[in-house]
Design a protein around this motif. Structure first.
Motif, short mmCIF file in Angstrom:
data_model
loop_
_atom_site.label_atom_id
_atom_site.label_comp_id
_atom_site.label_asym_id
_atom_site.label_seq_id
_atom_site.Cartn_x
_atom_site.Cartn_y
_atom_site.Cartn_z
N ARG A 89 7.63 -4.80 -10.40
CA ARG A 89 7.21 -3.73 -9.48
C ARG A 89 8.41 -3.21 -8.70
NH1 ARG A 89 3.63 -4.33 -12.68
NH2 ARG A 89 1.54 -5.14 -12.18
N TRP A 104 5.64 2.93 1.75
CA TRP A 104 5.71 1.90 0.72
C TRP A 104 5.14 2.42 -0.60
CZ3 TRP A 104 1.56 -2.03 -0.49
CH2 TRP A 104 2.04 -3.03 -1.35
N CYS A 105 4.20 3.34 -0.50
CA CYS A 105 3.52 3.85 -1.69
C CYS A 105 4.09 5.17 -2.21
CB CYS A 105 2.03 4.05 -1.39
SG CYS A 105 1.16 2.54 -0.91
N ARG A 157 -0.97 4.10 -5.13
CA ARG A 157 -0.10 3.02 -5.64
C ARG A 157 -0.82 2.22 -6.71
NH1 ARG A 157 1.49 -2.34 -4.95
NH2 ARG A 157 3.74 -2.62 -4.83
N TYR A 195 5.50 5.71 -5.80
CA TYR A 195 4.52 5.72 -6.89
C TYR A 195 3.90 7.10 -7.09
CZ TYR A 195 5.09 0.70 -6.67
OH TYR A 195 5.63 -0.55 -6.70
#
Length: 401
Positions: A400, A326-327, A386, A330
């Motif tokens: 985002r 998920w991160c 993140r 970034y």
């Protein structure tokens, strides 16, 4: 080289990396393999000091047409220090004479393998570099584990088999990367003062490298310290399964980095967000496959105790992997923003959490305690990346990813 071939080679190498714990524990026994794997873990953490330096600085030098003798000379100096470290570890009673010799052999082999990998990358031989560094060692180690097992096995035989496997892999790598031998000869002749200055300038890379290696390999060392050698192959199999998404994400990250760096330099906010959303979209398919794999293993663990041992450790590890995925988009922005210190901080905090949580959760048993600590520390480190990326001005007026 088309991306699909690079991904296929990296996926194949990732699958082959699961061979040593499977073959080694079958041929040598879990305890014998665990003892050998723990020495490799110590070697990998030691090698972390120079690993990232070679991956970035040596590659930069070779790609710009420079000789690279000073960079490789720094690696040679590191090897000398590593020999002293192995001797001190033995005389301090931490490892036996045989383990000290294995440790020295493994550090030398890992360093030569990295130099060969970087040289191949500089020549655009990406698939060959993957096969050299990631595929050859586990395959050769597995072969020698079988030979050692047929010869009687035991702790000593497992350690020797692993060391020989890495040494042969290094020789194969040097044969494939023909430019490495003259580079080593030039490095031996490099001026010591230049080498020391080079290491001083590269201290941030060295710190970052050893922290990253510790995050990956310290759990195995912790299991050794807990006298849980038999658990190590089970943990390694679960950890390699859990790292499947990030194994595929890394080549995609390397491929997307140049475009992100250019967009960041041009202050193109819209392009930055497009790149990150496209990257996240490509990861989503990998994530779905990973979740289905975890669910299938958990279901299989209800009917087979051998699968249950792996699935039990995979569950907390997969939590860390999902958060990290998920991160990952970034990371693109933070790399372009030259936020190296945040990656170092993230790794350092993750290691502190790993050590503390392993102790706090010790009541769960060595295997589960270490696996939960790893999953939570990976998640925490990824969330820091993140959070810092979200502080960039590019997200102030935009949604985002």
């Amino acid at each position: 080289m088309p991306t699909r071939y690079i991904l296929l080679a990296r996926l194949l190498a990732g699958i082959l990396n699961a061979a040593p714990p499977l073959v080694g524990s079958y041929a040598m026994g879990r305890d014998s393999y665990g003892a050998a794997a723990s020495v490799l873990a110590i070697a990998a953490i030691s090698f972390g000091v120079i690993s990232q330096y070679l991956s970035q600085n040596l590659l930069r030098v070779l790609c710009t047409g420079q000789k690279g003798d000073v960079a490789v000379g720094a690696a040679m100096l590191f090897l000398g220090v590593s020999m002293v470290f192995a001797a001190v570890a033995h005389f301090a009673g931490l490892i036996s004479v045989q383990e000290a010799l294995q440790l020295a052999t493994l550090v030398v082999a890992l360093t030569l393998l990295r130099i060969c990998e970087v040289q191949l990358i500089s020549k655009d031989r990406i698939v060959a570099s993957i096969l050299v560094f990631y595929a050859a060692p586990p395959v050769l180690c597995s072969v020698f584990f079988i030979v050692a097992g047929l010869s009687g096995g035991g702790y000593a035989a497992a350690g020797i088999a692993q060391s020989v496997g890495y040494a042969v892999a290094a020789l194969v790598a040097m044969a494939m990367a023909s430019g490495v031998r003259p580079l080593l000869m030039l490095a031996i002749q490099s001026h010591p003062a230049e080498v020391v200055r080079e290491l001083g300038r590269s201290l941030p890379l060295m710190v970052s490298g050893v922290l990253g290696a510790a995050m990956e390999w310290l759990p195995v060392v912790l299991l050794r310290g807990m006298d849980a050698l038999a658990v190590i192959p089970v943990y390694e199999i679960a950890r390699k399964m859990a790292s499947f998404p990030t194994t595929l994400a890394n080549p995609l990250l390397n491929q997307a980095n140049p475009a992100m760096i250019r967009a960041y330099a041009l202050h193109d906010r819209d392009e930055i967000l497009v790149l990150m959303k496209n990257f996240a979209r490509r990861l989503s398919g990998i994530g779905v496959v990973f979740v289905l794999m975890v669910v299938a293993l958990l279901a299989g663990g209800l009917y087979d105790t051998r699968i249950h041992d792996v699935s039990q450790l995979l569950l907390p590890l997969s939590f860390g992997t999902i958060v990290a995925m998920w991160c990952v988009p970034y990371q693109l922005l933070l790399i372009a923003a030259q936020g190296d210190r945040w990656f170092t901080f993230s790794s350092g905090l993750s290691i502190v959490l790993l050590l503390s949580l392993s102790h706090v959760l010790s009541g769960l048993g060595p295997a589960l305690a270490v696996s939960c600590a790893v999953g939570l520390s990976i998640a925490a480190g990824a969330l820091i990346i993140r959070f810092r990326a979200l502080r960039e001005t590019y997200f102030q007026d935009h949604p985002r990813v």
